[in-house]
Design a protein around this motif. Structure first.
Motif, PDB file in Angstrom:
ATOM      1  N   VAL A   1       0.830  -1.195   0.000  1.00 45.09           N
ATOM      2  CA  VAL A   1       0.000   0.000   0.000  1.00 45.09           C
ATOM      3  C   VAL A   1       0.873   1.256   0.000  1.00 45.09           C
ATOM      4  O   VAL A   1       0.634   2.202  -0.745  1.00 45.09           O
ATOM      5  CB  VAL A   1      -0.945  -0.003   1.217  1.00 45.09           C
ATOM      6  CG1 VAL A   1      -1.691   1.313   1.321  1.00 45.09           C
ATOM      7  CG2 VAL A   1      -1.934  -1.148   1.090  1.00 45.09           C
TER       8      VAL A   1
ATOM      9  N   ILE B   1       0.103   3.774  -3.117  1.00 50.04           N
ATOM     10  CA  ILE B   1      -1.091   4.536  -2.768  1.00 50.04           C
ATOM     11  C   ILE B   1      -1.299   5.761  -3.662  1.00 50.04           C
ATOM     12  O   ILE B   1      -2.424   6.186  -3.899  1.00 50.04           O
ATOM     13  CB  ILE B   1      -1.049   4.941  -1.269  1.00 50.04           C
ATOM     14  CG1 ILE B   1      -2.401   5.466  -0.784  1.00 50.04           C
ATOM     15  CG2 ILE B   1       0.029   5.976  -0.999  1.00 50.04           C
ATOM     16  CD1 ILE B   1      -3.440   4.401  -0.605  1.00 50.04           C
ATOM     17  N   ASP B   2      -0.213   6.315  -4.204  1.00 52.73           N
ATOM     18  CA  ASP B   2      -0.364   7.518  -5.024  1.00 52.73           C
ATOM     19  C   ASP B   2      -0.781   7.206  -6.459  1.00 52.73           C
ATOM     20  O   ASP B   2      -1.214   8.078  -7.182  1.00 52.73           O
ATOM     21  CB  ASP B   2       0.950   8.310  -5.054  1.00 52.73           C
ATOM     22  CG  ASP B   2       1.256   8.877  -3.675  1.00 52.73           C
ATOM     23  OD1 ASP B   2       0.287   9.160  -2.941  1.00 52.73           O
ATOM     24  OD2 ASP B   2       2.441   9.014  -3.345  1.00 52.73           O
TER      25      ASP B   2
ATOM     26  N   PRO C   1      -5.618   2.361  -7.149  1.00 53.60           N
ATOM     27  CA  PRO C   1      -6.726   2.377  -6.196  1.00 53.60           C
ATOM     28  C   PRO C   1      -6.482   1.405  -5.042  1.00 53.60           C
ATOM     29  O   PRO C   1      -5.829   0.376  -5.214  1.00 53.60           O
ATOM     30  CB  PRO C   1      -7.937   1.945  -7.037  1.00 53.60           C
ATOM     31  CG  PRO C   1      -7.366   1.242  -8.201  1.00 53.60           C
ATOM     32  CD  PRO C   1      -6.016   1.841  -8.457  1.00 53.60           C
ATOM     33  N   PHE C   2      -7.013   1.750  -3.871  1.00 53.17           N
ATOM     34  CA  PHE C   2      -6.744   0.984  -2.661  1.00 53.17           C
ATOM     35  C   PHE C   2      -7.132  -0.501  -2.758  1.00 53.17           C
ATOM     36  O   PHE C   2      -6.338  -1.363  -2.380  1.00 53.17           O
ATOM     37  CB  PHE C   2      -7.438   1.661  -1.469  1.00 53.17           C
ATOM     38  CG  PHE C   2      -7.090   1.049  -0.155  1.00 53.17           C
ATOM     39  CD1 PHE C   2      -5.809   1.186   0.374  1.00 53.17           C
ATOM     40  CD2 PHE C   2      -8.032   0.333   0.557  1.00 53.17           C
ATOM     41  CE1 PHE C   2      -5.469   0.620   1.590  1.00 53.17           C
ATOM     42  CE2 PHE C   2      -7.698  -0.245   1.776  1.00 53.17           C
ATOM     43  CZ  PHE C   2      -6.423  -0.099   2.293  1.00 53.17           C
TER      44      PHE C   2
ATOM     45  N   VAL D   1       1.379   7.459   3.650  1.00 53.62           N
ATOM     46  CA  VAL D   1       0.108   6.928   3.179  1.00 53.62           C
ATOM     47  C   VAL D   1      -0.983   7.854   3.685  1.00 53.62           C
ATOM     48  O   VAL D   1      -1.509   7.675   4.781  1.00 53.62           O
ATOM     49  CB  VAL D   1      -0.126   5.486   3.700  1.00 53.62           C
ATOM     50  CG1 VAL D   1      -1.431   4.942   3.164  1.00 53.62           C
ATOM     51  CG2 VAL D   1       1.019   4.594   3.292  1.00 53.62           C
TER      52      VAL D   1
ATOM     53  N   THR E   1      -4.642   9.091   3.329  1.00 56.03           N
ATOM     54  CA  THR E   1      -5.943   8.798   2.731  1.00 56.03           C
ATOM     55  C   THR E   1      -7.013   9.478   3.562  1.00 56.03           C
ATOM     56  O   THR E   1      -6.719  10.064   4.599  1.00 56.03           O
ATOM     57  CB  THR E   1      -6.236   7.288   2.742  1.00 56.03           C
ATOM     58  OG1 THR E   1      -6.268   6.877   4.115  1.00 56.03           O
ATOM     59  CG2 THR E   1      -5.193   6.503   1.994  1.00 56.03           C
ATOM     60  N   ASP E   2      -8.247   9.342   3.125  1.00 51.78           N
ATOM     61  CA  ASP E   2      -9.347   9.903   3.908  1.00 51.78           C
ATOM     62  C   ASP E   2      -9.940   8.874   4.856  1.00 51.78           C
ATOM     63  O   ASP E   2     -10.949   9.125   5.500  1.00 51.78           O
ATOM     64  CB  ASP E   2     -10.443  10.434   2.974  1.00 51.78           C
ATOM     65  CG  ASP E   2      -9.912  11.583   2.130  1.00 51.78           C
ATOM     66  OD1 ASP E   2      -9.047  12.313   2.654  1.00 51.78           O
ATOM     67  OD2 ASP E   2     -10.335  11.721   0.974  1.00 51.78           O
ATOM     68  N   MET E   3      -9.318   7.703   4.900  1.00 55.73           N
ATOM     69  CA  MET E   3      -9.887   6.648   5.738  1.00 55.73           C
ATOM     70  C   MET E   3      -9.670   6.936   7.209  1.00 55.73           C
ATOM     71  O   MET E   3      -8.600   7.365   7.613  1.00 55.73           O
ATOM     72  CB  MET E   3      -9.231   5.319   5.391  1.00 55.73           C
ATOM     73  CG  MET E   3      -9.866   4.661   4.196  1.00 55.73           C
ATOM     74  SD  MET E   3      -8.994   3.157   3.825  1.00 55.73           S
ATOM     75  CE  MET E   3      -8.331   3.567   2.248  1.00 55.73           C
TER      76      MET E   3
ATOM     77  N   HIS F   1     -13.515   3.136   9.087  1.00 60.68           N
ATOM     78  CA  HIS F   1     -13.372   2.429   7.811  1.00 60.68           C
ATOM     79  C   HIS F   1     -12.431   1.238   7.962  1.00 60.68           C
ATOM     80  O   HIS F   1     -12.679   0.153   7.433  1.00 60.68           O
ATOM     81  CB  HIS F   1     -12.850   3.385   6.739  1.00 60.68           C
ATOM     82  CG  HIS F   1     -13.755   4.554   6.508  1.00 60.68           C
ATOM     83  ND1 HIS F   1     -13.370   5.839   6.810  1.00 60.68           N
ATOM     84  CD2 HIS F   1     -15.015   4.618   6.039  1.00 60.68           C
ATOM     85  CE1 HIS F   1     -14.370   6.658   6.529  1.00 60.68           C
ATOM     86  NE2 HIS F   1     -15.377   5.939   6.064  1.00 60.68           N
TER      87      HIS F   1
ATOM     88  N   PRO G   1      -3.066   2.683   5.997  1.00 65.67           N
ATOM     89  CA  PRO G   1      -3.566   4.059   6.087  1.00 65.67           C
ATOM     90  C   PRO G   1      -3.666   4.549   7.532  1.00 65.67           C
ATOM     91  O   PRO G   1      -3.627   5.741   7.796  1.00 65.67           O
ATOM     92  CB  PRO G   1      -4.971   3.975   5.467  1.00 65.67           C
ATOM     93  CG  PRO G   1      -4.959   2.736   4.668  1.00 65.67           C
ATOM     94  CD  PRO G   1      -4.023   1.797   5.344  1.00 65.67           C
TER      95      PRO G   1
END
Lengths: 322, 400
Positions: free
Chosen positions: A75, A79-80, A83-84, A144, A146-148, A152, A221
């Motif tokens: 990951v 990640i950039d 998709p996850f 990493v 993310t918006d998670m 989540h 994440p």
């Protein structure tokens, strides 16, 4: 002819309810208790995945950190650009392949040799990853972002736990599971009755490794910053073995009996005695190993046996008749 | 039967003590939470840099009668947790402090990785995040992502380029020649420093005659030191971590490495470095530094030994303390415990600390120490990004 007998249907229904209830936890609290639950589910998945292989075969693997780290790095590296979900799949494949290679090379080792090799493996992978990063990326840390959030990650881990349990159940009732139980009891016998011992062990080691890799990927994440010491932390390997053995490895859900009480117990200890955590956890371990040599599962089995006995006695069945 | 009673008694007493031992609360106090390693790989560093500074500050504040919050003096109650040098534990601890203990402020964790792993949560709950022991390039990106975060110890980029400046000056003064040996530990900070340092050295006209990297936890440094010795440089640079800082220096002493400038990385600024190396430490340069001759530092060091029994290091310890002084003054300037108001004050006000005057520019302290050197038993800062009070570097002369 049905897929499940009545008892299994009942268990499935209970499991479904428990999972449903667990999935509601983030709505009840998204602070400390959720984080505690994330840690519990994480160790539940790791311990159960570990038990998939180590339970029936009795091979103690300390390679958990290696697979976990591979997952985290899959990951971190991608990640950039990707998709996850795809990265999680890559993590599964990468750690599965690593487990396969290691399995082919080493599952002929047994006993303490296998334990030592797997411990070394985690360190080896960590050094190789570090070397590659220095050589080709010019730095060791990966971000990493993310918006998670915790919830989540919790849901993803919970879903993964469900998949692990279903896989474990399917394996148990398959020819592979049967073969593994025979291997665990006596490898020579297994070989003599025509079981391809090496193949069975490698397949299961791969399944177990892939699940551990996915766990690492899901948690990446959460850490925001991925670096070798945290991704390949050997403490994870030991903690998984300890918790799984404390719970018991005889049944699929037995590790859970180790993970839940002991995560909470250790948490209480570290919260209340921040300056004596190691000491008290050490004492707790010794006490547990001394009083519960067969894990919590053993305690439950004993209790059941005694319960059954006293019921027999009450019904007037003479003990000698059993 | 007896055995089971024993288990039950044991389990019950353990649980009971765990549940009952929660800290007692008092009215009119400020609850401050701290989570950092007390065990695990980073525990050694935290035991020198982090915990004593925190304890001393709490002691000092309460001795003064507390923090002035809008005219009322409020005492500080410290809630501490061990993160066991693990991200999972650290995240859980931050959650516990924010949602169960409901602390007023959080003293951020120790170490770059754990500071970054907990930053999203600290931001989510709106606490000011004054990071000390977190050095990485890319800090500008962090402050954009987490506007509540403040960074105090500097960047590895500045630390490496500052070292090259020191060496260039020494070469221009005819103290050293242009040959250097550069080695680094293959881990985060070591790599960042080497990546910046090596090109800067070449730019400045230095000739790298020997270079290598080694893995974390390497034990045997004889090949590195003799390799460097054979190349015959005047300058030896190691961007190292605590274990190798000590190991390389021991080996250099044994081999009598004939260099005129010798630099090692993290932990050179620890008092234990001078204790372990005795006279051989004299003239050794290292990352960090502080205005060790200043009254403020000496007073801080003396009091820290008195109160906690631990001598501070010559780099991050005083910065850790200063970060807490800044928090205290920001609370007073905000006049309330409102986190947003304190963050606002942190970003805009000027603060008086033992490290001198502090003012955050875009949430970053841009004047910080970069290189220090052991001179007669004290690790003096010899280079900084404009702090002032730097000592002149001395030439390393022998190992005994």
């Amino acid at each position: 002819m049905s897929l499940m007998n009545e008892k299994e249907q009942r268990i499935a229904a209970i499991a479904l309810m428990l999972f449903g209830a667990a999935a509601m936890i983030p709505f009840a609290d998204d602070g400390y208790y959720l984080s505690l639950c994330v840690n519990i589910v994480m160790y539940a998945v790791l311990c159960t995945a570990w038990t998939l292989f180590s339970g029936p075969t009795h091979y103690i693997s300390l390679a958990t950190a290696a697979f976990f780290g591979i997952g985290t790095y899959s990951v971190g590296l991608g990640i950039d650009t990707l998709p996850f979900p795809l990265l999680v799949a890559i993590a599964a494949v990468a750690s599965g392949v690593l487990a396969g290679l290691v399995g082919v090379a080493t599952l002929r080792l047994s006993g303490v040799y296998f334990v030592i090799f797997t411990l070394g493996l985690a360190e080896l992978v960590r050094q190789v990853v570090t070397w590659l990063q220095v050589k080709f990326l010019g730095s060791v840390g990966l971000y990493v972002f993310t918006d998670m959030t915790e919830k989540h990650i919790f849901w993803m881990l919970l879903a993964l736990a469900a998949v692990v349990y279903i896989t474990g159940w399917l394996v148990n009732r398959s020819r592979l599971g049967f073969a593994l139980r025979i291997i665990g009891n006596d490898e020579t016998v297994a070989r003599h009755v025509g079981i391809d011992v090496a193949r069975a062990k490698v397949i299961l080691f791969m399944i177990s490794g892939a699940f551990i890799g996915i766990t690492g990927a899901i948690l990446a994440p959460r850490f925001a910053y991925v670096e070798p010491p945290s991704a390949f932390n050997p403490v994870i390997s030991f903690q998984v073995v300890i918790m799984a053995l404390l719970g018991g490895t005889g049944r699929l859900w037995a590790p859970l009996l180790g993970v839940i009480p002991f995560t909470i117990l250790f948490d209480r200890i570290s919260a209340s005695f921040p300056n004596h955590t190691s000491l008290l956890i050490g004492v707790a371990f010794m006490a547990i190993v001394y009083f519960l040599p067969r894990g919590v599962m053993g305690l439950i089995d004993d209790f059941r046996a005694r319960h059954a006995k006293s019921r027999h006695a009450a019904a007037g069945v003479p003990e000698a008749a059993e | 039967m007896e055995r089971r009673t024993l288990i039950k008694t044991f389990a019950a007493s353990l649980l009971a003590s765990a549940v009952l031992a929660g800290p007692a609360m008092a009215e009119g106090t400020i609850k401050i939470g701290a989570s950092a390693p007390k065990t695990g790989p980073l525990a050694g560093g935290a035991a020198v840099t982090y915990w004593p500074a925190v304890q001393l500050w709490v002691n000092d504040v309460n001795e003064r009668g507390g923090i002035d919050v809008g005219g009322e003096k409020m005492k500080v109650e410290l809630i501490e947790y061990d993160d066991r040098t693990s991200n999972e534990e650290a995240i859980k601890n931050i959650q516990r402090m924010a949602t169960v203990d409901k602390v007023d402020f959080i003293i951020p964790p120790y170490g770059t990785g754990i500071n970054l792993a907990t930053a999203p949560l600290i931001a989510k709950y709106g606490y000011p995040h004054i990071a000390v022991t977190a050095v990485a390039d890319g800090i500008e990106g962090f402050t954009e992502r987490w506007p509540n975060s403040f960074w105090t110890l500097g960047t590895s980029e500045a630390m490496a380029s500052s070292l090259v400046d020191v060496l260039t000056k020494m070469r221009e003064a005819g103290q050293i020649n242009e040959k250097v040996a550069v080695v680094n530990v293959a881990d985060a900070f070591g790599i960042e420093l080497a990546n910046t340092g090596k090109p800067k050295l070449k730019e400045a006209g230095f000739d790298i005659v020997y270079e290598t990297s080694y893995p974390l936890q390497q034990q045997d440094f004889a090949p590195i030191i003799s390799g460097a010795k054979d190349a015959g440089p005047d300058t030896f640079i190691a961007f190292s971590y605590p274990g190798d800082t000590f190991g390389l220096t021991k080996q250099a002493t044994i081999t009598d490495l004939p260099v005129k400038a010798y630099y090692v990385g993290v932990a050179t600024a620890f008092p234990a470095f001078a204790q372990a190396n005795g006279a051989a430490a004299n003239g050794v340069m290292g990352v960090g530094g502080v205005n060790a001759a200043s009254e403020a530092y000496q007073d801080f060091a003396k009091r820290e030994v008195e109160v906690t029994g631990v001598a501070p290091d010559y780099w991050a310890s005083p910065v850790q303390y200063a970060s807490l002084e800044v928090l205290e003054q920001a609370i007073t300037k905000a006049g309330s415990l409102d986190k947003a108001a304190v963050i606002e004050a942190l970003g805009s006000e000027t603060f008086e600390t033992i490290m001198g005057e502090w003012k955050f520019e875009d949430n970053i302290i841009k004047k910080f120490w970069t290189v220090g050197q052991w001179q007669d038993g004290v690790f003096h800062g010899i280079a900084s990004t404009g702090v002032g009070g730097e000592f002149e570097p001395i030439v390393k002369s022998g190992w005994n």
